[in-house]
Every structure is written in C-alpha cells, then in structure tokens.
Write a protein that holds these residues in place. Structure first.
Motif, short mmCIF file in Angstrom:
data_model
loop_
_atom_site.label_atom_id
_atom_site.label_comp_id
_atom_site.label_asym_id
_atom_site.label_seq_id
_atom_site.Cartn_x
_atom_site.Cartn_y
_atom_site.Cartn_z
N SER A 1 -5.59 -19.13 1.94
CA SER A 1 -6.58 -20.19 1.72
C SER A 1 -5.92 -21.43 1.13
N LEU A 2 -4.94 -21.25 0.26
CA LEU A 2 -4.22 -22.39 -0.31
C LEU A 2 -3.37 -23.07 0.75
N ASN B 1 4.10 -34.75 6.94
CA ASN B 1 3.04 -35.66 6.53
C ASN B 1 1.77 -34.88 6.18
N PHE B 2 1.70 -34.38 4.94
CA PHE B 2 0.53 -33.65 4.47
C PHE B 2 0.10 -34.25 3.14
N CYS B 3 -1.20 -34.19 2.83
CA CYS B 3 -1.67 -34.87 1.61
C CYS B 3 -1.64 -33.99 0.37
N TRP C 1 -3.42 -27.00 2.01
CA TRP C 1 -2.25 -27.88 2.06
C TRP C 1 -1.92 -28.35 3.47
N TYR C 2 -1.95 -27.41 4.43
CA TYR C 2 -1.40 -27.69 5.76
C TYR C 2 -2.43 -27.70 6.89
N CYS D 1 5.29 -21.88 -3.92
CA CYS D 1 4.35 -22.90 -3.45
C CYS D 1 4.95 -23.67 -2.28
N TYR D 2 4.12 -24.54 -1.71
CA TYR D 2 4.51 -25.46 -0.64
C TYR D 2 5.29 -24.75 0.48
N GLY D 3 6.39 -25.34 0.94
CA GLY D 3 7.10 -24.80 2.09
C GLY D 3 7.65 -23.40 1.89
#
Length: 219
Positions: free
Chosen positions: A168-169, A186-188, A173-174, A53-55
């Motif tokens: 798509s995810l 700075n991402f929500c 996120w980004y 996930c994420y980065g």
C-alpha cells in the motif's frame, strides 16, 4: 571541502560528496549485500532500528533484490538524535558520512561502490496544516497511517524491518502500477496538496519575492 560538526562537545570532521540520481554509478549486488549487512550489525549494536523505504523497499518487494542500476540503499529511522550522537562510532566501524542534511538525510558509504541514505521520519510542528494526519519523511509530507506498524522481511540475506503492508505504501509512492518497472525518477512521494504547494512555493513564489537574492543574508 571538509565540514565540521559539534558532537557532544567534540569536533567531527567529514567530507561531503555530491550525490544525485543518475550521476553516481550503479551499486553491485555484492556491495549492496555487504553494506546492508554491515549497517544492520552496526545499528543493532547502538539500538537504532531502521526500516526499508523508497527504491530499496520497491526492490525488496517487487524484485526480491536490488532494482537494476540502483545506486544506493534507502532506509529511514525515527531516532535522529541517537544517530547524530553516534556518528563518531559509525566512522570507527567503517561507515563514512558523506552527506548531512538535518531532519532530512544522512548518507554513508563504506567504499566507492554504492552508499546508503538514512532518511529521518519525524512529527510535523503543530502549526503545520498537515500535522494532524501526516509525518515528514525526507521533508516530504506523508500519511501517518503508513508508518504506524512494521513487519519483518528477508532482503539480501538480512532480516529487515519495513512498514506493515508495504504494497500500500509503494502504491502511494509509485502509483497503482508500481509492480511494472518504468524508466525515470519522477515521483512526488507525498500527499498531493503538499506536493502542489511545495512546487508552487519553489517554482513561483520564491521567484516573485526574489528569494535567491536575499536568502543568503539569512544564513
């Protein structure tokens, strides 16, 4: 300062480390490969699936490697009770717990070069206004549709699982321009209504009710 957890009636001692973006050194590619391979082997041995996930997912899809200057690996699981019960076993295998926030994240490292954040994906309470169509991941409100199916990808020499159609995810996120590297963090990461509510609650409401003064009495 050491902290102690009660795991199946036994004391588990760990030493927390302050982790924050930009204040820990980048992880080398070799360390990332070793850490991911070790986590994969150890988690498989206890039947605990994990998902990128994420980065880390962003790097796997966009860069086919770690993102430049990334400091950690990011994965999530949906079996927190199993992870918690196996902390002593993980320690024996060389995974040292360095951060523990129930229902949110467990962070581990094998050496001083990088660490892995294991985030928790779980259902929201029935009375939560977003519970019908969202899960909580890292305490952020995220649409269930992104976490209903999974697929396998090759990353750093390890066959890893991630949400199906990860593009798509990543756009959620980004942003739609997620394929273009940007500076900053700075991402929500959550649905906009929840993001605005959390910001209002933390930045405005808590100040209005003098939260920082009486909160300590609830601990």
């Amino acid at each position: 300062m050491h902290k102690t957890l009660d795991i199946n009636g036994e004391s588990y001692i760990y030493e927390p480390v302050v982790l924050s973006y930009g204040k820990t050194k980048p992880m080398s590619l070799e360390s990332g490969k070793l850490l991911l391979r070790s986590v994969d082997e150890i988690f498989r041995s206890i039947d605990l699936p994990f998902y990128l996930c994420y980065g880390t997912l962003l790097g796997a899809i966009r860069e086919k490697s770690l993102i430049k200057n990334d400091e950690d690996l990011d994965v999530f699981i949906n079996k927190e009770k199993l992870l918690y019960s196996k902390l002593p076993f993980l320690k024996l295998k060389g995974l040292e717990l360095i951060r523990y926030v129930p229902n949110i994240v467990y962070s581990f490292r094998m050496n001083d070069d990088g660490y892995i954040d294991v985030y928790i994906l779980h259902e929201l309470k029935w009375y939560n206004p977003w519970s019908f169509y969202c899960f909580s991941l890292e305490s952020k409100i995220q649409p269930k549709k992104y976490f209903m199916e999974y697929e396998q990808i090759d990353f750093l020499g390890v066959k890893c699982m991630c949400p199906k159609n990860p593009e798509s995810l990543l756009a959620f996120w980004y942003g739609d321009d997620w394929r273009t590297p940007v500076n900053g963090h700075n991402f929500c990461y959550e649905v906009k209504t929840a993001y605005y509510w959390h910001n209002f609650k933390n930045k405005v409401l808590k100040k209005l009710i003098f939260y920082e003064y009486w909160y300590r009495f609830l601990k």
